[in-house]
Design a protein around this motif. Structure first.
Motif, PDB file in Angstrom:
ATOM      1  N   LYS A 127      -1.515  -0.130  -0.612  1.00 44.10           N
ATOM      2  CA  LYS A 127      -1.060   0.258   0.530  1.00 44.10           C
ATOM      3  C   LYS A 127       0.321   1.044   0.448  1.00 44.10           C
ATOM      4  CE  LYS A 127      -2.305  -3.850   3.332  1.00 44.10           C
ATOM      5  NZ  LYS A 127      -1.858  -5.057   3.735  1.00 44.10           N
ATOM      6  N   LYS A 128       0.599   2.159   1.431  1.00 38.17           N
ATOM      7  CA  LYS A 128       1.761   2.674   1.380  1.00 38.17           C
ATOM      8  C   LYS A 128       2.900   1.845   2.077  1.00 38.17           C
ATOM      9  CE  LYS A 128      -0.573   7.228   2.047  1.00 38.17           C
ATOM     10  NZ  LYS A 128      -0.875   8.302   3.141  1.00 38.17           N
ATOM     11  N   ILE A 159       9.331   7.781  12.265  1.00 41.16           N
ATOM     12  CA  ILE A 159       9.626   8.605  11.111  1.00 41.16           C
ATOM     13  C   ILE A 159      10.755   8.916  10.786  1.00 41.16           C
ATOM     14  CG2 ILE A 159       9.017  10.845  12.355  1.00 41.16           C
ATOM     15  CD1 ILE A 159       6.917  11.309   9.921  1.00 41.16           C
ATOM     16  N   GLU A 160      11.806   9.151  11.559  1.00 46.29           N
ATOM     17  CA  GLU A 160      13.147   9.464  11.442  1.00 46.29           C
ATOM     18  C   GLU A 160      13.862   8.452  10.495  1.00 46.29           C
ATOM     19  OE1 GLU A 160      12.058   9.724  14.749  1.00 46.29           O
ATOM     20  OE2 GLU A 160      11.241  11.646  14.624  1.00 46.29           O
ATOM     21  N   ASN A 161      13.465   7.276  10.884  1.00 45.38           N
ATOM     22  CA  ASN A 161      14.296   6.262  10.253  1.00 45.38           C
ATOM     23  C   ASN A 161      13.668   5.496   9.323  1.00 45.38           C
ATOM     24  OD1 ASN A 161      16.520   4.516  10.574  1.00 45.38           O
ATOM     25  ND2 ASN A 161      15.579   3.140  11.834  1.00 45.38           N
ATOM     26  N   ARG A 162      12.780   6.058   8.567  1.00 42.72           N
ATOM     27  CA  ARG A 162      12.088   5.267   7.375  1.00 42.72           C
ATOM     28  C   ARG A 162      11.840   6.335   6.232  1.00 42.72           C
ATOM     29  NH1 ARG A 162       6.458   5.361  10.486  1.00 42.72           N
ATOM     30  NH2 ARG A 162       5.839   7.196   9.782  1.00 42.72           N
ATOM     31  N   LYS A 163      11.919   5.635   5.167  1.00 44.42           N
ATOM     32  CA  LYS A 163      11.707   6.447   3.807  1.00 44.42           C
ATOM     33  C   LYS A 163      10.580   5.774   3.136  1.00 44.42           C
ATOM     34  CE  LYS A 163      13.885   7.544  -0.533  1.00 44.42           C
ATOM     35  NZ  LYS A 163      14.806   7.107  -1.503  1.00 44.42           N
ATOM     36  N   TYR A 164       9.655   6.771   2.639  1.00 41.42           N
ATOM     37  CA  TYR A 164       8.587   6.456   2.116  1.00 41.42           C
ATOM     38  C   TYR A 164       8.943   5.959   0.723  1.00 41.42           C
ATOM     39  CZ  TYR A 164       4.070   7.322  -0.069  1.00 41.42           C
ATOM     40  OH  TYR A 164       2.991   7.219  -1.072  1.00 41.42           O
ATOM     41  N   LEU A 165       8.234   4.797   0.277  1.00 47.88           N
ATOM     42  CA  LEU A 165       8.612   4.394  -1.237  1.00 47.88           C
ATOM     43  C   LEU A 165       7.519   4.580  -2.231  1.00 47.88           C
ATOM     44  CD1 LEU A 165       9.791   0.915   0.152  1.00 47.88           C
ATOM     45  CD2 LEU A 165      11.236   2.825  -0.816  1.00 47.88           C
ATOM     46  N   GLY A 166       6.163   4.720  -1.414  1.00 51.89           N
ATOM     47  CA  GLY A 166       4.937   4.961  -2.305  1.00 51.89           C
ATOM     48  C   GLY A 166       3.889   3.880  -2.158  1.00 51.89           C
ATOM     49  N   ILE A 167       2.656   3.895  -2.970  1.00 53.07           N
ATOM     50  CA  ILE A 167       1.699   3.161  -2.927  1.00 53.07           C
ATOM     51  C   ILE A 167       1.922   2.124  -4.051  1.00 53.07           C
ATOM     52  CG2 ILE A 167      -0.796   3.196  -2.894  1.00 53.07           C
ATOM     53  CD1 ILE A 167      -0.792   6.289  -2.319  1.00 53.07           C
ATOM     54  N   PHE A 168       1.859   0.907  -3.386  1.00 57.53           N
ATOM     55  CA  PHE A 168       1.904  -0.463  -4.107  1.00 57.53           C
ATOM     56  C   PHE A 168       0.863  -1.418  -3.981  1.00 57.53           C
ATOM     57  CE2 PHE A 168       6.147   1.392  -3.528  1.00 57.53           C
ATOM     58  CZ  PHE A 168       6.645   1.650  -4.740  1.00 57.53           C
ATOM     59  N   SER A 169       0.455  -2.060  -4.980  1.00 58.12           N
ATOM     60  CA  SER A 169      -0.560  -3.276  -4.955  1.00 58.12           C
ATOM     61  C   SER A 169       0.253  -4.543  -4.238  1.00 58.12           C
ATOM     62  CB  SER A 169      -0.944  -3.442  -6.241  1.00 58.12           C
ATOM     63  OG  SER A 169      -0.184  -3.883  -6.903  1.00 58.12           O
ATOM     64  N   SER A 170       1.252  -4.480  -4.071  1.00 59.35           N
ATOM     65  CA  SER A 170       2.002  -5.760  -3.545  1.00 59.35           C
ATOM     66  C   SER A 170       3.280  -5.285  -2.907  1.00 59.35           C
ATOM     67  CB  SER A 170       2.186  -6.852  -4.561  1.00 59.35           C
ATOM     68  OG  SER A 170       3.369  -6.435  -5.568  1.00 59.35           O
ATOM     69  N   CYS A 171       3.947  -6.264  -1.934  1.00 67.74           N
ATOM     70  CA  CYS A 171       5.122  -5.991  -1.483  1.00 67.74           C
ATOM     71  C   CYS A 171       6.291  -6.374  -2.519  1.00 67.74           C
ATOM     72  CB  CYS A 171       5.374  -6.867  -0.181  1.00 67.74           C
ATOM     73  SG  CYS A 171       5.333  -8.701  -0.269  1.00 67.74           S
ATOM     74  N   GLU A 172       6.115  -6.948  -3.384  1.00 66.38           N
ATOM     75  CA  GLU A 172       7.153  -7.224  -4.399  1.00 66.38           C
ATOM     76  C   GLU A 172       7.417  -5.869  -4.994  1.00 66.38           C
ATOM     77  OE1 GLU A 172       5.162 -11.294  -3.548  1.00 66.38           O
ATOM     78  OE2 GLU A 172       4.248  -9.273  -4.360  1.00 66.38           O
ATOM     79  N   HIS A 219       8.587  -2.221   5.051  1.00 64.81           N
ATOM     80  CA  HIS A 219       7.130  -2.390   5.757  1.00 64.81           C
ATOM     81  C   HIS A 219       5.954  -1.659   5.278  1.00 64.81           C
ATOM     82  CE1 HIS A 219       9.538  -3.451   9.270  1.00 64.81           C
ATOM     83  NE2 HIS A 219      10.441  -2.377   8.734  1.00 64.81           N
ATOM     84  N   ASN A 220       4.778  -2.232   5.494  1.00 69.75           N
ATOM     85  CA  ASN A 220       3.655  -1.261   5.137  1.00 69.75           C
ATOM     86  C   ASN A 220       3.076  -0.513   5.970  1.00 69.75           C
ATOM     87  OD1 ASN A 220       1.583  -2.484   6.433  1.00 69.75           O
ATOM     88  ND2 ASN A 220       1.789  -4.380   5.236  1.00 69.75           N
ATOM     89  N   GLU A 221       2.245   0.338   5.817  1.00 70.28           N
ATOM     90  CA  GLU A 221       1.682   1.531   6.623  1.00 70.28           C
ATOM     91  C   GLU A 221       1.235   1.094   7.862  1.00 70.28           C
ATOM     92  OE1 GLU A 221      -1.373   3.776   4.877  1.00 70.28           O
ATOM     93  OE2 GLU A 221      -1.770   2.051   3.648  1.00 70.28           O
ATOM     94  N   ASN A 222       0.703  -0.153   8.065  1.00 69.52           N
ATOM     95  CA  ASN A 222      -0.130  -0.821   9.089  1.00 69.52           C
ATOM     96  C   ASN A 222       0.751  -1.617  10.036  1.00 69.52           C
ATOM     97  OD1 ASN A 222      -2.458   0.293   8.201  1.00 69.52           O
ATOM     98  ND2 ASN A 222      -2.843  -1.073   6.748  1.00 69.52           N
ATOM     99  N   CYS A 223       2.143  -1.769   9.747  1.00 70.92           N
ATOM    100  CA  CYS A 223       2.893  -2.969  10.443  1.00 70.92           C
ATOM    101  C   CYS A 223       2.946  -2.292  11.800  1.00 70.92           C
ATOM    102  CB  CYS A 223       4.030  -2.818   9.808  1.00 70.92           C
ATOM    103  SG  CYS A 223       5.170  -4.164  10.435  1.00 70.92           S
ATOM    104  N   LEU A 224       2.878  -3.132  12.876  1.00 71.26           N
ATOM    105  CA  LEU A 224       3.394  -2.820  14.190  1.00 71.26           C
ATOM    106  C   LEU A 224       4.717  -2.643  14.214  1.00 71.26           C
ATOM    107  CD1 LEU A 224       1.053  -5.537  15.916  1.00 71.26           C
ATOM    108  CD2 LEU A 224       0.718  -3.298  15.752  1.00 71.26           C
ATOM    109  N   PHE A 225       5.727  -2.976  13.450  1.00 73.11           N
ATOM    110  CA  PHE A 225       7.330  -2.848  13.630  1.00 73.11           C
ATOM    111  C   PHE A 225       7.798  -1.701  12.704  1.00 73.11           C
ATOM    112  CE2 PHE A 225       6.238  -6.962  14.808  1.00 73.11           C
ATOM    113  CZ  PHE A 225       6.626  -7.191  16.230  1.00 73.11           C
ATOM    114  N   LEU A 226       6.788  -0.831  12.173  1.00 73.42           N
ATOM    115  CA  LEU A 226       7.192   0.216  11.141  1.00 73.42           C
ATOM    116  C   LEU A 226       8.183   1.224  12.041  1.00 73.42           C
ATOM    117  CD1 LEU A 226       6.522   1.750   8.665  1.00 73.42           C
ATOM    118  CD2 LEU A 226       4.723   3.027  10.013  1.00 73.42           C
TER     119      LEU A 226
END
Length: 68
Positions: free
Chosen positions: A2-3, A29-42, A19-26
């Motif tokens: 997930k992103k 766009i102005e207040n978030r930074k993309y981290l990348g694609i990961f297999s886990s939240c850890e 947050h992951n890309e599907n979160c209702l609380f994401l």
């Protein structure tokens, strides 16, 4: 896989939520930074901590990484 994004604005307790890309609380766009694609939240939280040492998983979408 997930992103993941980190909230640029800290919560009232000082944490920056991850947050992951599907979160209702994401954050908008102005207040978030993309981290990348990961297999886990850890992995995503580890990446977020490089910039925001007080990063924490979102209770709703990354609960396995959420700490109180």
């Amino acid at each position: 896989m997930k992103k993941y994004y980190v909230n640029k604005t800290a919560q009232s307790n000082g944490d920056h939520e991850v947050h992951n890309e599907n979160c209702l609380f994401l954050p908008n766009i102005e207040n978030r930074k993309y981290l990348g694609i990961f297999s886990s939240c850890e992995e995503a939280v580890r990446e977020a901590k490089k910039e925001h040492s007080r990063s924490n998983g979102c209770y709703h979408c990354s609960n396995a990484c959420h700490t109180k």
